[in-house]
Design a protein around this motif. Structure first.
Motif, PDB file in Angstrom:
ATOM      1  N   VAL A  70       1.080  -1.316   0.024  1.00  0.00           N
ATOM      2  CA  VAL A  70       0.104   0.258   0.249  1.00  0.00           C
ATOM      3  C   VAL A  70       0.643   1.340   0.326  1.00  0.00           C
ATOM      4  O   VAL A  70       1.268   2.014   0.957  1.00  0.00           O
ATOM      5  N   PRO A  71       1.176   1.579  -0.656  1.00  0.00           N
ATOM      6  CA  PRO A  71       1.886   3.192  -1.162  1.00  0.00           C
ATOM      7  C   PRO A  71       1.280   4.347  -0.212  1.00  0.00           C
ATOM      8  O   PRO A  71       0.154   4.471  -0.112  1.00  0.00           O
ATOM      9  N   GLN A  72       1.780   4.671   0.893  1.00  0.00           N
ATOM     10  CA  GLN A  72       1.373   5.992   1.186  1.00  0.00           C
ATOM     11  C   GLN A  72       2.420   7.440   1.128  1.00  0.00           C
ATOM     12  O   GLN A  72       3.897   7.502   1.469  1.00  0.00           O
ATOM     13  N   ASN A  75      -0.563  10.772   4.087  1.00  0.00           N
ATOM     14  CA  ASN A  75      -1.863  10.058   4.636  1.00  0.00           C
ATOM     15  C   ASN A  75      -3.166  11.167   4.542  1.00  0.00           C
ATOM     16  O   ASN A  75      -3.570  11.024   6.068  1.00  0.00           O
ATOM     17  N   THR A  76      -3.134  11.774   3.394  1.00  0.00           N
ATOM     18  CA  THR A  76      -4.274  12.999   3.587  1.00  0.00           C
ATOM     19  C   THR A  76      -5.096  12.544   3.011  1.00  0.00           C
ATOM     20  O   THR A  76      -6.433  13.075   3.451  1.00  0.00           O
ATOM     21  N   GLY A  77      -5.849  11.064   2.630  1.00  0.00           N
ATOM     22  CA  GLY A  77      -7.027  10.449   2.008  1.00  0.00           C
ATOM     23  C   GLY A  77      -7.838  10.803   2.216  1.00  0.00           C
ATOM     24  O   GLY A  77      -7.522  10.182   3.457  1.00  0.00           O
ATOM     25  N   ALA A 137      -6.586  22.241   1.270  1.00  0.00           N
ATOM     26  CA  ALA A 137      -6.525  23.132   2.499  1.00  0.00           C
ATOM     27  C   ALA A 137      -4.939  21.766   2.894  1.00  0.00           C
ATOM     28  O   ALA A 137      -4.695  21.899   4.557  1.00  0.00           O
ATOM     29  N   SER A 138      -5.715  20.617   2.398  1.00  0.00           N
ATOM     30  CA  SER A 138      -4.146  19.361   2.853  1.00  0.00           C
ATOM     31  C   SER A 138      -3.166  19.639   2.583  1.00  0.00           C
ATOM     32  O   SER A 138      -2.043  18.703   3.008  1.00  0.00           O
ATOM     33  N   GLU A 139      -2.871  21.191   1.908  1.00  0.00           N
ATOM     34  CA  GLU A 139      -1.380  20.511   1.050  1.00  0.00           C
ATOM     35  C   GLU A 139       0.011  20.469   2.038  1.00  0.00           C
ATOM     36  O   GLU A 139       1.231  20.673   1.546  1.00  0.00           O
TER      37      GLU A 139
HETATM   38  C1  LIG Z   1      -8.267  18.970   5.234  1.00  0.00           C
HETATM   39  C2  LIG Z   1      -8.082  17.537   3.446  1.00  0.00           C
HETATM   40  C3  LIG Z   1      -8.959  18.708   2.793  1.00  0.00           C
HETATM   41  C4  LIG Z   1      -8.168  17.741   1.616  1.00  0.00           C
HETATM   42  N1  LIG Z   1      -9.025  19.411   0.218  1.00  0.00           N
HETATM   43  C5  LIG Z   1      -8.767  18.066  -0.888  1.00  0.00           C
HETATM   44  C6  LIG Z   1      -9.577  19.164  -2.009  1.00  0.00           C
HETATM   45  O1  LIG Z   1      -9.747  19.716  -1.989  1.00  0.00           O
HETATM   46  N2  LIG Z   1      -9.345  18.307  -2.816  1.00  0.00           N
HETATM   47  C7  LIG Z   1      -8.500  17.062  -3.660  1.00  0.00           C
HETATM   48  O2  LIG Z   1      -8.728  16.962  -4.435  1.00  0.00           O
HETATM   49  N3  LIG Z   1      -8.345  16.755  -2.651  1.00  0.00           N
HETATM   50  C8  LIG Z   1      -8.491  16.479  -0.791  1.00  0.00           C
HETATM   51  N4  LIG Z   1      -8.394  16.103   0.664  1.00  0.00           N
HETATM   52  C9  LIG Z   1      -7.906  14.518  -0.024  1.00  0.00           C
HETATM   53  C10 LIG Z   1      -6.813  14.357  -1.105  1.00  0.00           C
HETATM   54  O3  LIG Z   1      -7.273  12.773  -1.287  1.00  0.00           O
HETATM   55  C11 LIG Z   1      -5.892  14.378  -0.621  1.00  0.00           C
HETATM   56  O4  LIG Z   1      -4.871  15.493   0.523  1.00  0.00           O
HETATM   57  C12 LIG Z   1      -4.324  14.496  -1.199  1.00  0.00           C
HETATM   58  O5  LIG Z   1      -4.714  14.235  -2.554  1.00  0.00           O
HETATM   59  C13 LIG Z   1      -3.986  13.161  -0.803  1.00  0.00           C
HETATM   60  O6  LIG Z   1      -2.323  13.008  -0.772  1.00  0.00           O
HETATM   61  P1  LIG Z   1      -1.510  12.460   0.162  1.00  0.00           P
HETATM   62  O7  LIG Z   1       0.140  12.705  -0.109  1.00  0.00           O
HETATM   63  O8  LIG Z   1      -1.747  12.578   1.227  1.00  0.00           O
HETATM   64  O9  LIG Z   1      -1.786  10.738  -0.118  1.00  0.00           O
HETATM   65  P2  LIG Z   1      -2.275   9.979   0.847  1.00  0.00           P
HETATM   66  O10 LIG Z   1      -3.680   9.983   1.545  1.00  0.00           O
HETATM   67  O11 LIG Z   1      -1.184   8.848   1.445  1.00  0.00           O
HETATM   68  O12 LIG Z   1      -3.047   8.518  -0.259  1.00  0.00           O
HETATM   69  C14 LIG Z   1      -4.053   8.496  -1.155  1.00  0.00           C
HETATM   70  C15 LIG Z   1      -3.232   7.865  -2.460  1.00  0.00           C
HETATM   71  O13 LIG Z   1      -2.636   8.161  -2.925  1.00  0.00           O
HETATM   72  C16 LIG Z   1      -2.024   6.680  -3.018  1.00  0.00           C
HETATM   73  N5  LIG Z   1      -0.308   6.825  -3.324  1.00  0.00           N
HETATM   74  C17 LIG Z   1       0.144   7.959  -2.602  1.00  0.00           C
HETATM   75  N6  LIG Z   1       1.562   8.168  -2.958  1.00  0.00           N
HETATM   76  C18 LIG Z   1       1.571   7.608  -3.825  1.00  0.00           C
HETATM   77  C19 LIG Z   1       2.717   7.310  -4.838  1.00  0.00           C
HETATM   78  N7  LIG Z   1       3.977   8.032  -4.267  1.00  0.00           N
HETATM   79  N8  LIG Z   1       2.459   5.986  -5.969  1.00  0.00           N
HETATM   80  C20 LIG Z   1       1.135   5.365  -5.645  1.00  0.00           C
HETATM   81  N9  LIG Z   1       0.459   6.162  -5.259  1.00  0.00           N
HETATM   82  C21 LIG Z   1       0.472   6.382  -3.860  1.00  0.00           C
HETATM   83  C22 LIG Z   1      -2.004   5.748  -1.889  1.00  0.00           C
HETATM   84  O14 LIG Z   1      -2.049   4.538  -1.990  1.00  0.00           O
HETATM   85  C23 LIG Z   1      -3.709   6.006  -1.667  1.00  0.00           C
HETATM   86  O15 LIG Z   1      -4.765   5.706  -2.831  1.00  0.00           O
HETATM   87  C24 LIG Z   1      -8.341  16.967   1.705  1.00  0.00           C
HETATM   88  C25 LIG Z   1      -7.702  16.227   2.348  1.00  0.00           C
HETATM   89  C26 LIG Z   1      -8.125  16.913   3.689  1.00  0.00           C
HETATM   90  C27 LIG Z   1      -7.275  16.162   4.781  1.00  0.00           C
END
Ligand SMILES: Cc1cc2nc3c(=O)[nH]c(=O)nc-3n(C[C@H](O)[C@H](O)[C@H](O)COP(=O)(O)OP(=O)(O)OC[C@H]3O[C@@H](n4cnc5c(N)ncnc54)[C@H](O)[C@@H]3O)c2cc1C
Length: 439
Positions: A70-72, A75-77, A137-139
């Motif tokens: 599971v790639p992570q 962790n804001t998904g 917002a999660s940037e």
């Molecule tokens: C407060 C908040 C606001 C948000 N606002 C928005 C918004 O406005 N618009 C929006 O679209 N989303 C929003 N999101 C959700 C959004 O999906 C994530 O914030 C962001 O896109 C996920 O990035 P992450 O690095 O945290 O991925 P993760 O949560 O770690 O992973 C998300 C998914 O991508 C996969 N993944 C992660 N990294 C990789 C990699 N390197 N290669 C392959 N797969 C991978 C994971 O397995 C998982 O399926 C928000 C979330 C929060 C908590």
């Protein structure tokens, strides 16, 4: 036979070094809990590789042993795609791949490793006088690999598109450890299938993104931002058309917010005062980004026309950057504020733009039939037809009982979405939450 935790930790330790492998309960915990706390399963281990070669070695080992990865990213998904599905997986955290390799301001391109946070990539672009327009917002935590894997949207899709539109190329490790070398910065390349477009939005199901090339844009000289009062979603749509006609590509955000979301924030001290002098059943947050040397006052002129035509009953243009941030805080707190009033049932849906008023009207009625007293808080990216169609529990209701009926509300709302030709996941993806719905 699948390897046990001891064998797994040993194999991963040999690849990445023991200190980058996590298997004790306390060190695993942060990798296992996700923002909405809906999915709680353990994992064989988590591992944080420090190079592409290590990611490849992990994938090759897992492929040989039949272990799921599971790639992570950050962790804001919001749909549970980044945490284990069964408990027998290995989590691969990309957090150590965090180098911005190339920023070419002339070409308007940036190459970053997957673990670079969106915020850090934005800051690097800004320091070079450029704009990376993806904004969520999660940037602060979300990573480049994660935003691409979910094809994230956010608040500027209207002008710049989703993450996919910003992606020129990716490098990714496939399930058997082979490398997909697609880290191109070419804007034009018609040499057959574009595999990056499969990897973007695949939520990690087709490979692990290790780096990406992204498009940058000229940084706007200034932003003009307003909050306006509109009578209804239909009124907001009429205003949106006017704004788009007058501001064209410089209209970078058009967000809808309901009165209840403002009231909740006022009640719980999340904002100090009403955003406009007179209360309104609906508000729109509008932003125009003025290019270098562009004409000032486009937003104000359009709002004067809207006020004159009775489309808008009141409007406040942010007089300073601090005020602009306050406007955006009101919008970004719309989801979180609901937790102050008990349980909430959420949907991330989209419909064709013209159908947004019907979505809100019919979805509200359907949910109210399912749960009398349910309180709708639909808000979001009106300009993209993407509404976060959330509902707070009825006043005084039992939160657990309310959530026990969530499926009925989901069905009611999604039936309206389907009827209007929409999508049951506009920007958050499928993950674990929506696998059934996808079918
Ligand atoms: C407060 C908040 C606001 C948000 N606002 C928005 C918004 O406005 N618009 C929006 O679209 N989303 C929003 N999101 C959700 C959004 O999906 C994530 O914030 C962001 O896109 C996920 O990035 P992450 O690095 O945290 O991925 P993760 O949560 O770690 O992973 C998300 C998914 O991508 C996969 N993944 C992660 N990294 C990789 C990699 N390197 N290669 C392959 N797969 C991978 C994971 O397995 C998982 O399926 C928000 C979330 C929060 C908590």
């Amino acid at each position: 036979m699948l390897p046990d935790a001891t064998e797994t930790v040993s194999a991963l330790g040999q690849i990445c070094g023991a200190r980058h492998v996590f298997s004790e309960a306390a060190e695993l915990a942060p990798f296992l809990s996700e923002p909405r706390r809906r999915f709680h399963r353990s994992a064989l281990a988590a591992v944080a590789p420090g190079s592409v070669a290590e990611v490849q070695a992990i994938a090759a080992w897992a492929n040989e042993k039949g272990v799921a990865l599971v790639p992570q990213g950050g962790n804001t998904g919001l749909v549970g795609g980044q945490v284990p599905f069964t408990g027998g997986e290995v989590i691969v955290s990309l957090r150590r791949l965090k180098t911005i390799r190339v920023l070419d301001a002339d070409a308007g391109t940036l190459i970053a490793e997957a673990g670079v946070t969106l915020h850090d990539a934005q800051s690097a672009a800004d320091a070079a006088g450029q704009l990376l327009p993806l904004s969520l917002a999660s940037e602060g935590s979300a990573q480049i690999g994660g935003v691409l894997s979910t094809n994230a949207g956010g608040v500027q899709v209207l002008a710049y598109g989703t993450a996919r539109a910003l992606c020129l190329g990716v490098k990714a490790v496939l399930a058997d450890g082979r490398l997909y070398r697609g880290l191109s910065t070419l804007r034009k390349d018609n040499t057959g299938y574009d595999l990056k477009d499969l990897l973007v939005g695949a939520e990690g199901t087709l490979g692990i993104i290790t780096a990406a090339a992204l498009r940058l844009f000229p940084r706007p000289e200034a932003r003009e931002t307003a909050i306006v009062n509109v009578a209804s979603p239909a009124g907001a749509l009429t205003l949106f058309r006017l704004m788009r006609d007058r501001a064209g590509a410089t209209l970078t955000a058009f967000e809808l917010m309901p009165r209840l979301g403002v009231e909740i924030q006022l009640r719980h001290g999340m904002i100090g005062r009403d955003p406009t002098p007179s209360p309104s059943p609906w508000h729109a947050l509008i932003e125009v980004s003025r290019p270098q040397g562009g004409r000032q006052g486009v937003l104000l002129e359009a709002l004067e026309v809207a006020l004159g035509a009775g489309m808008v009953s009141d409007a406040v243009v942010a007089p300073s950057e601090a005020a602009r941030r306050e406007f955006w805080a009101l919008r970004e707190q719309m989801s979180e504020c609901q937790s102050r009033e008990g349980a909430s049932i959420k949907h991330d849906v989209s419909v064709p733009l013209a159908a947004v008023p019907r979505l809100i009207e019919e979805g509200t009625a359907a949910a109210a039939r399912a749960v009398p007293g349910i309180r709708p808080v639909p808000f979001g990216h009106m300009g993209d037809g993407n509404i976060h169609f959330n509902f707070s529990q009825p006043v005084g209701a039992d939160g657990e009982a309310f959530m026990a009926g969530a499926e009925v509300v989901h069905d009611a709302v999604h039936a309206v979405v389907a009827r209007l030709g929409g999508s049951i996941s506009a920007e958050h993806g499928i993950g674990q939450l929506k696998t059934g719905l996808l079918r």
